[in-house]
Design an enzyme around this catalytic site. Structure first.
Site, mmCIF file in Angstrom:
data_model
loop_
_atom_site.group_PDB
_atom_site.id
_atom_site.type_symbol
_atom_site.label_atom_id
_atom_site.label_comp_id
_atom_site.label_asym_id
_atom_site.label_seq_id
_atom_site.Cartn_x
_atom_site.Cartn_y
_atom_site.Cartn_z
ATOM 1 N N LYS A 172 0.818 -1.260 -0.076
ATOM 2 C CA LYS A 172 0.097 -0.108 -0.028
ATOM 3 C C LYS A 172 0.884 1.103 -0.073
ATOM 4 C CE LYS A 172 -2.950 3.213 2.058
ATOM 5 N NZ LYS A 172 -1.904 4.306 1.910
ATOM 6 N N GLY A 224 6.096 4.697 9.482
ATOM 7 C CA GLY A 224 5.337 5.863 9.631
ATOM 8 C C GLY A 224 5.499 6.663 11.137
ATOM 9 N N SER A 225 4.473 7.106 11.434
ATOM 10 C CA SER A 225 4.383 7.667 12.751
ATOM 11 C C SER A 225 3.983 6.754 13.868
ATOM 12 C CB SER A 225 3.248 8.646 12.767
ATOM 13 O OG SER A 225 2.018 8.176 12.788
ATOM 14 N N GLY A 229 1.498 3.470 13.982
ATOM 15 C CA GLY A 229 2.239 2.198 14.485
ATOM 16 C C GLY A 229 1.456 1.450 15.298
ATOM 17 N N GLU A 246 8.748 0.545 11.890
ATOM 18 C CA GLU A 246 9.765 1.620 11.767
ATOM 19 C C GLU A 246 9.289 3.017 11.974
ATOM 20 O OE1 GLU A 246 11.508 4.747 10.995
ATOM 21 O OE2 GLU A 246 12.206 3.851 9.111
ATOM 22 N N CYS A 280 13.331 9.798 8.634
ATOM 23 C CA CYS A 280 13.176 8.987 9.728
ATOM 24 C C CYS A 280 14.418 9.105 10.815
ATOM 25 C CB CYS A 280 12.619 7.567 9.598
ATOM 26 S SG CYS A 280 13.564 6.786 8.360
ATOM 27 N N GLU A 379 8.929 14.319 17.026
ATOM 28 C CA GLU A 379 9.312 14.337 15.521
ATOM 29 C C GLU A 379 8.732 15.634 15.058
ATOM 30 O OE1 GLU A 379 8.443 11.187 13.039
ATOM 31 O OE2 GLU A 379 10.444 10.970 12.833
HETATM 32 O O1 TXE Z 1 2.112 9.491 8.931
HETATM 33 P P1 TXE Z 1 1.128 8.025 8.970
HETATM 34 P P2 TXE Z 1 1.614 11.028 8.372
HETATM 35 C C1 TXE Z 1 5.942 10.854 10.991
HETATM 36 C C2 TXE Z 1 6.379 12.469 10.674
HETATM 37 C C3 TXE Z 1 5.057 12.983 10.255
HETATM 38 C C4 TXE Z 1 4.060 12.066 11.040
HETATM 39 C C5 TXE Z 1 2.653 12.396 10.126
HETATM 40 O O2 TXE Z 1 6.503 12.681 12.152
HETATM 41 O O3 TXE Z 1 5.038 14.298 10.408
HETATM 42 O O4 TXE Z 1 4.376 10.925 10.852
HETATM 43 O O5 TXE Z 1 2.809 11.783 8.819
HETATM 44 C C6 TXE Z 1 -0.710 4.990 6.023
HETATM 45 N N1 TXE Z 1 -3.566 1.916 9.069
HETATM 46 N N2 TXE Z 1 6.379 9.928 9.871
HETATM 47 O O6 TXE Z 1 0.290 11.438 8.718
HETATM 48 O O7 TXE Z 1 -0.329 8.306 9.358
HETATM 49 C C7 TXE Z 1 -0.440 6.372 5.079
HETATM 50 O O8 TXE Z 1 -1.230 5.863 4.222
HETATM 51 C C8 TXE Z 1 -2.498 1.554 8.043
HETATM 52 C C9 TXE Z 1 7.515 9.306 9.961
HETATM 53 O O9 TXE Z 1 1.557 10.609 6.744
HETATM 54 O O10 TXE Z 1 2.116 7.276 10.009
HETATM 55 C C10 TXE Z 1 1.156 6.345 5.000
HETATM 56 O O11 TXE Z 1 1.326 5.291 4.061
HETATM 57 N N3 TXE Z 1 -1.877 2.482 7.244
HETATM 58 C C11 TXE Z 1 7.748 8.354 9.168
HETATM 59 C C12 TXE Z 1 1.389 5.727 6.254
HETATM 60 O O12 TXE Z 1 0.782 5.162 6.870
HETATM 61 C C13 TXE Z 1 -1.945 3.849 7.621
HETATM 62 C C14 TXE Z 1 7.365 8.398 7.825
HETATM 63 C C15 TXE Z 1 2.258 6.588 7.253
HETATM 64 O O13 TXE Z 1 1.149 7.503 7.534
HETATM 65 C C16 TXE Z 1 -2.856 4.398 8.624
HETATM 66 C C17 TXE Z 1 6.002 8.927 7.684
HETATM 67 C C18 TXE Z 1 -3.821 3.274 9.216
HETATM 68 N N4 TXE Z 1 -4.775 3.311 10.126
HETATM 69 C C19 TXE Z 1 5.659 9.840 8.584
HETATM 70 N N5 TXE Z 1 -3.008 5.658 8.470
HETATM 71 C C20 TXE Z 1 9.118 7.636 9.155
HETATM 72 N N6 TXE Z 1 9.284 6.606 10.261
HETATM 73 O O14 TXE Z 1 10.070 7.917 8.349
HETATM 74 C C21 TXE Z 1 -2.214 5.955 7.594
HETATM 75 N N7 TXE Z 1 -1.447 4.939 7.165
#
Ligand code: TXE
Length: 482
Positions: A172, A224-225, A229, A246, A280, A379
Site C-alpha cells: 500500500k 510511519g508515525s 504504528g 519503523e 526517519c 518528531e
Molecule cells: O504518518 P502516518 P503521516 C511521521 C512524521 C510525520 C507524521 C505524520 O513525524 O510528521 O508521521 O505523517 C498509512 N493503518 N512519519 O500522517 O499516518 C499512510 O497512508 C494503516 C515518520 O503521513 O503514520 C502512509 O502510507 N496505514 C515516518 C503511512 O501509513 C495507515 C514517515 C504513514 O502514515 C493508517 C512518515 C492506518 N490506520 C511519517 N493511517 C518515518 N518513520 O520515516 C495512515 N496509514
C-alpha cells in the site's frame, strides 16, 4: 490527468473514489489514485492466498526469484533518470537526492536478489538415528505500508526481502507518493504469477485498516508515525501476526570539543536538511559540548543561511515540505518557537518566485529549548534543528537518551575512548561515529530502540522478517532394526 491504477490479481483496476497527487514543489496535481474499497482489498488478499499456495509459485526456485529481482535492479538503473524525475516530482526532493534513492532501490533489489538462495536453515545434533532440521519457510502474505518520504527506497527494502524469501506481497503506497511504486508494479506485473505482487492505493486512514485487520494476512511491515504504528500493531494483535515497525525518531548528533569541527558542521547540517528534514533518521537534535557551543553554533547558522531552497528539479540544497498538512503543522510550531525566542535562524515560510503554491520553509535552528520541551522531544519532520548543550560525557549520554525514540545517533569526537564509550551507552539502533548515515548502508541492520519501532530492516537480518521456522525431526533406522 494520469489516473494511476492499482494492480490486483494481475489486473489494472481503479476504485470508485479518486484522490489527487500533487507535486510539492509546485502544488500542482500531477496524477490521481484510487481510494481502494474494502472489497478490492479483500480481493487482493484472496488473490495473494491463491497465488501463494499455487504450485506455480512453489516451483519457482530461490535463485529464480533472485534473478528476477536482479533484473529489476538492472531495469531501474537503465531508467534511473526517468524514475528520479518521477520521485523528485512526487516527493519534492532535490533531483540528486531522488537519484540517490533510485540507486538505493536498485541496490535493495540486487542485494536481496543475490541473497535469495542463501537463506538457509540448520541441522541440530540430537542422537544417532534422528536427523533434526530447521527449515525456513515464507510467512505467506506480507503487507507493506509505505510512507511518503522515501517511497521507492522503503518499498524496495521490504518488498525485495519478502519476494526473495518466497512470499506473496501486497504494497500500500502512501496517498501522496504512489508513482515509483506503480513503476515497480508495471515492471513486475507480467513477470510474477498474478497475485504475488499487488499494489493498492488510497488514504491510509481508510484503506490501511482494511489491510492490516484482514484475518488472512501473515505479516505487516509498516513505516510511519508512532500513533499509526500503534494502530497497526493493535490490528495485528487481533490476528496474532508479527509486525516490523519503523516509527521515526528525534535522533541526536553529539559533538565533542575534540571533534573535527569542519566535518561535524557539515555532518550535522546534512543530517537535518536532507529531504527537508523529512527523514526517519534525521539528526534533529544537536547535543554540543558547552566549551565549543558558541563558535560551533554560529558557524552552523552561517551554513544554514547559505543553503539554497527551491523546487526539486532545480536540484538545490533543499526542496519543499511534502504537503499542506505538514506545512501548516510545522509553520505553526515555528511561529510559537519564534514567539518564545528560540529561533536563531530561519523559522519562516519561504516564497519562491514562480512556485508560490509550493510548501517551502527556511532551514531553522532553535536554541535555548528545554530538553523536556516538545520541540526537543517530538518528531517535527522538517528542516528544524534543536540545540542542547552538555558539559560532561554523562550529561551528553543522558540528553541523547532523553526522548522516547531511539533510531539513530551520531557521535563526533577524535578521542577513541569517548566515541566508543558513548556509542556503547546510546540507546539507538544505529550509531555513527564521525559520520552520519554511512552512505545509506543498505547492508546494515536498521531499526529502533524504544518507540522508534520493532525489528530490523536492511541487511541479511531483514530476511528473517519474512520467514518462519519449522523444525522437522526424522527418525531413521539401521537395516537390522527396520
Ligand atoms: O504518518 P502516518 P503521516 C511521521 C512524521 C510525520 C507524521 C505524520 O513525524 O510528521 O508521521 O505523517 C498509512 N493503518 N512519519 O500522517 O499516518 C499512510 O497512508 C494503516 C515518520 O503521513 O503514520 C502512509 O502510507 N496505514 C515516518 C503511512 O501509513 C495507515 C514517515 C504513514 O502514515 C493508517 C512518515 C492506518 N490506520 C511519517 N493511517 C518515518 N518513520 O520515516 C495512515 N496509514
Amino acid at each position: 490527468m494520469k489516473k494511476i491504477p492499482m494492480l490486483i490479481n494481475g489486473e489494472w483496476v481503479h476504485g470508485a473514489a479518486l484522490v489527487d497527487v500533487r507535486n510539492p514543489s509546485t502544488g500542482e496535481v500531477i496524477a490521481q489514485i484510487s481510494n481502494a474499497s474494502k472489497a478490492q482489498v479483500d480481493e487482493a488478499v484472496r488473490a495473494a492466498r491463491v497465488a501463494f499456495e499455487s504450485d506455480d509459485w512453489r516451483q519457482w526456485k530461490a535463485y529464480e526469484r533472485g534473478q528476477l529481482l536482479i533484473e529489476l535492479a538492472h531495469y531501474i538503473r537503465m531508467h534511473a533518470e526517468e524514475w528520479s524525475l518521477l520521485e523528485c516530482r512526487d516527493v519534492g526532493k532535490p533531483l540528486s537526492q531522488a537519484r540517490a534513492d533510485i540507486e538505493a532501490a536498485a541496490r535493495y533489489f540486487e542485494f536481496y536478489g543475490g541473497a535469495a538462495d542463501k537463506v538457509m536453515g540448520d541441522t541440530i545434533p540430537i542422537e544417532d538415528g534422528l536427523l533434526n532440521a530447521v527449515v525456513l519457510e515464507p510467512v505467506g502474505i506480507t503487507v507493506h505500508i509505505v510512507p511518503w518520504n522515501y517511497p521507492i527506497q522503503i518499498t524496495a527494502r521490504s518488498v525485495a526481502a519478502a519476494i526473495a524469501t518466497g512470499n506473496a506481497v501486497i504494497v500500500k503506497s502512501a496517498e501522496d507518493t504512489p508513482l515509483t511504486t506503480h513503476a515497480i508494479a508495471e515492471w513486475l506485473a507480467d513477470k510474477l504469477p498474478k497475485g504475488i505482487f499487488q499494489h493498492i492505493t488510497g488514504l491510509g486512514r481508510d484503506v490501511g485498516p482494511y489491510l492490516t485487520s484482514h484475518p488472512d494476512i501473515n505479516h505487516i511491515t509498516f513505516t510511519g508515525s508512532v500513533p499509526t504504528g500503534i494502530a497497526v500493531m493493535k490490528a495485528a494483535a487481533e490476528n496474532i501476526i508479527p509486525v516490523t515497525l519503523e516509527l521515526g525518531g528525534k535522533s541526536p548528533n553529539i559533538v565533542f570539543a575534540d571533534a573535527n569541527i569542519e566535518q561535524a558542521l557539515e555532518g550535522v547540517m546534512r543530517a537535518i536538511i536532507q529531504n527537508a528534514g523529512q527523514t526517519c533518521s534525521a539528526g534533529a537534535r544537536l547535543i554540543i559540548e558547552e566549551t565549543v557551543k558558541d563558535s560551533f553554533v554560529s558557524q552552523l547558522v552561517e551554513k544554514f543561511q547559505a543553503l539554497q531552497v527551491g523546487p526539486g528539479e532545480a536540484d538545490l540544497d533543499m526542496g519543499p515540505l511534502l504537503n499542506e498538512r505538514q506545512f501548516t503543522k510545522i509553520t505553526g510550531l515555528l511561529q510559537q518557537a519564534k514567539a518564545d525566542g528560540y529561533v536563531i535562524t530561519g523559522g519562516e515560510p519561504l516564497l519562491i518566485e514562480g512556485y508560490d503554491k509550493g510548501y517551502y520553509i527556511q532551514p531553522t535552528i532553535l536554541d535555548g529549548v528545554d530538553s523536556k520541551d516538545p520541540l526537543a522531544q517530538e518528531e517535527i519532520f522538517g528542516p528544524v534543528l534543536t540545540v542542547l548543550t552538555f558539559s560532561s560525557v554523562e550529561e551528553a549520554i543522558a540528553l541523547a537518551n532523553s526522548t522516547d525514540y531511539g533510531l539513530v545517533a551520531g557521535v563526533w569526537s577524535q578521542n577513541i575512548d569517548t566515541a566508543h564509550f558513548v556509542a556503547s551507552r546510546v540507546q539507538a539502533g544505529q550509531v555513527f561515529i564521525n559520520n552520519y548515515g554511512a552512505a545509506g548502508g543498505i547492508q546494515m541492520p536498521f531499526g529502533g530502540y524504544k518507540k522508534s519501532g520493532i525489528g530490523r530492516e536492511k541487511g541479511f537480518v531483514a530476511l528473517r522478517n519474512y520467514t518462519q521456522m519449522k523444525n522437522i525431526a526424522i527418525r531413521y533406522a539401521p537395516p537390522n532394526q527396520r
